[in-house]
Design a protein around this motif. Sequence first.
Motif, mmCIF file in Angstrom:
data_model
loop_
_atom_site.group_PDB
_atom_site.id
_atom_site.type_symbol
_atom_site.label_atom_id
_atom_site.label_comp_id
_atom_site.label_asym_id
_atom_site.label_seq_id
_atom_site.Cartn_x
_atom_site.Cartn_y
_atom_site.Cartn_z
ATOM 1 N N PRO A 37 22.811 2.137 -30.693
ATOM 2 C CA PRO A 37 22.970 3.410 -31.402
ATOM 3 C C PRO A 37 24.341 3.552 -32.063
ATOM 4 O O PRO A 37 24.446 4.097 -33.166
ATOM 5 C CB PRO A 37 22.749 4.460 -30.320
ATOM 6 N N GLN A 38 25.376 3.049 -31.426
ATOM 7 C CA GLN A 38 26.718 3.137 -31.999
ATOM 8 C C GLN A 38 26.820 2.347 -33.300
ATOM 9 O O GLN A 38 27.510 2.765 -34.228
ATOM 10 C CB GLN A 38 27.771 2.633 -31.002
ATOM 11 N N ALA A 39 26.126 1.223 -33.387
ATOM 12 C CA ALA A 39 26.146 0.423 -34.614
ATOM 13 C C ALA A 39 25.516 1.199 -35.764
ATOM 14 O O ALA A 39 26.009 1.147 -36.897
ATOM 15 C CB ALA A 39 25.424 -0.903 -34.406
ATOM 16 N N VAL A 40 24.451 1.928 -35.486
ATOM 17 C CA VAL A 40 23.805 2.745 -36.521
ATOM 18 C C VAL A 40 24.738 3.866 -36.947
ATOM 19 O O VAL A 40 24.940 4.111 -38.141
ATOM 20 C CB VAL A 40 22.449 3.293 -36.029
ATOM 21 N N GLU A 41 25.332 4.542 -35.975
ATOM 22 C CA GLU A 41 26.271 5.630 -36.281
ATOM 23 C C GLU A 41 27.448 5.119 -37.109
ATOM 24 O O GLU A 41 27.828 5.730 -38.114
ATOM 25 C CB GLU A 41 26.776 6.255 -34.980
ATOM 26 N N ASP A 42 28.020 3.993 -36.715
ATOM 27 C CA ASP A 42 29.153 3.414 -37.448
ATOM 28 C C ASP A 42 28.751 2.987 -38.857
ATOM 29 O O ASP A 42 29.528 3.118 -39.793
ATOM 30 C CB ASP A 42 29.731 2.211 -36.702
ATOM 31 N N THR A 43 27.531 2.504 -38.996
ATOM 32 C CA THR A 43 27.074 2.058 -40.307
ATOM 33 C C THR A 43 26.872 3.233 -41.246
ATOM 34 O O THR A 43 27.324 3.205 -42.392
ATOM 35 C CB THR A 43 25.784 1.231 -40.176
ATOM 36 N N VAL A 44 26.225 4.277 -40.775
ATOM 37 C CA VAL A 44 26.017 5.461 -41.610
ATOM 38 C C VAL A 44 27.360 6.062 -42.016
ATOM 39 O O VAL A 44 27.540 6.505 -43.145
ATOM 40 C CB VAL A 44 25.125 6.497 -40.891
ATOM 41 N N ALA A 45 28.329 6.021 -41.101
ATOM 42 C CA ALA A 45 29.669 6.544 -41.393
ATOM 43 C C ALA A 45 30.539 5.510 -42.107
ATOM 44 O O ALA A 45 31.656 5.823 -42.512
ATOM 45 C CB ALA A 45 30.347 6.987 -40.097
ATOM 46 N N MET A 46 30.037 4.280 -42.225
ATOM 47 C CA MET A 46 30.771 3.169 -42.842
ATOM 48 C C MET A 46 32.145 2.979 -42.177
ATOM 49 O O MET A 46 33.151 2.772 -42.830
ATOM 50 C CB MET A 46 30.904 3.356 -44.354
ATOM 51 N N ARG A 47 32.130 3.022 -40.837
ATOM 52 C CA ARG A 47 33.323 2.770 -40.035
ATOM 53 C C ARG A 47 33.263 1.349 -39.496
ATOM 54 O O ARG A 47 32.571 1.092 -38.518
ATOM 55 C CB ARG A 47 33.390 3.733 -38.845
ATOM 56 N N GLY A 48 33.945 0.439 -40.140
ATOM 57 C CA GLY A 48 33.965 -0.942 -39.659
ATOM 58 C C GLY A 48 32.583 -1.538 -39.534
ATOM 59 O O GLY A 48 32.329 -2.332 -38.636
ATOM 60 N N ALA A 49 31.690 -1.141 -40.404
ATOM 61 C CA ALA A 49 30.296 -1.564 -40.318
ATOM 62 C C ALA A 49 30.142 -3.055 -40.589
ATOM 63 O O ALA A 49 30.777 -3.602 -41.480
ATOM 64 C CB ALA A 49 29.453 -0.752 -41.299
#
Length: 103
Positions: A37-49
Motif C-alpha cells: 500500500p505504501q508503494a501505491v501511496e508514494d506513486t500517486v504522490a510521486m514521492r520517490g516512486a
Amino acid sequence: MSLNSREREVTGEQLRRHVEVLGVSEQALAAWLDLEPQAVEDTVAMRGADPVVVWLMRDGLDALARHRGVDAGGWTVLTDSSRQAAQRWFRLRAVPPVESFKG
C-alpha cells in the motif's frame, strides 16, 4: 529515463485523477497489482516512486478505465510512445487481468 519535476507533477496529477474518476481505493489497487500500500501511496504522490511501479499503475488505471468505459483523461508524459524508452531502461510489469480487480 527519468522525469523532471514538472513531468513528475503532471504524472502525479494524472494518476490522482484516474483514481478519483474511477472511484478506486489505493488499497484495492495495491492488492490487485501485488504492491505494498505504501508503494501505491508514494506513486500517486510521486514521492520517490519506482518507475516500474509508476508504469504499472498507469497501465492498470488505464485498463480499468477502458474496461469500465470511463474517460479518466489521457497521459501527457507516460504516453504509449514513451513506453518504448521505458522498456529499454526498466523491466516493466504486465497488469493482471481487469476481471481480477476487487474494488
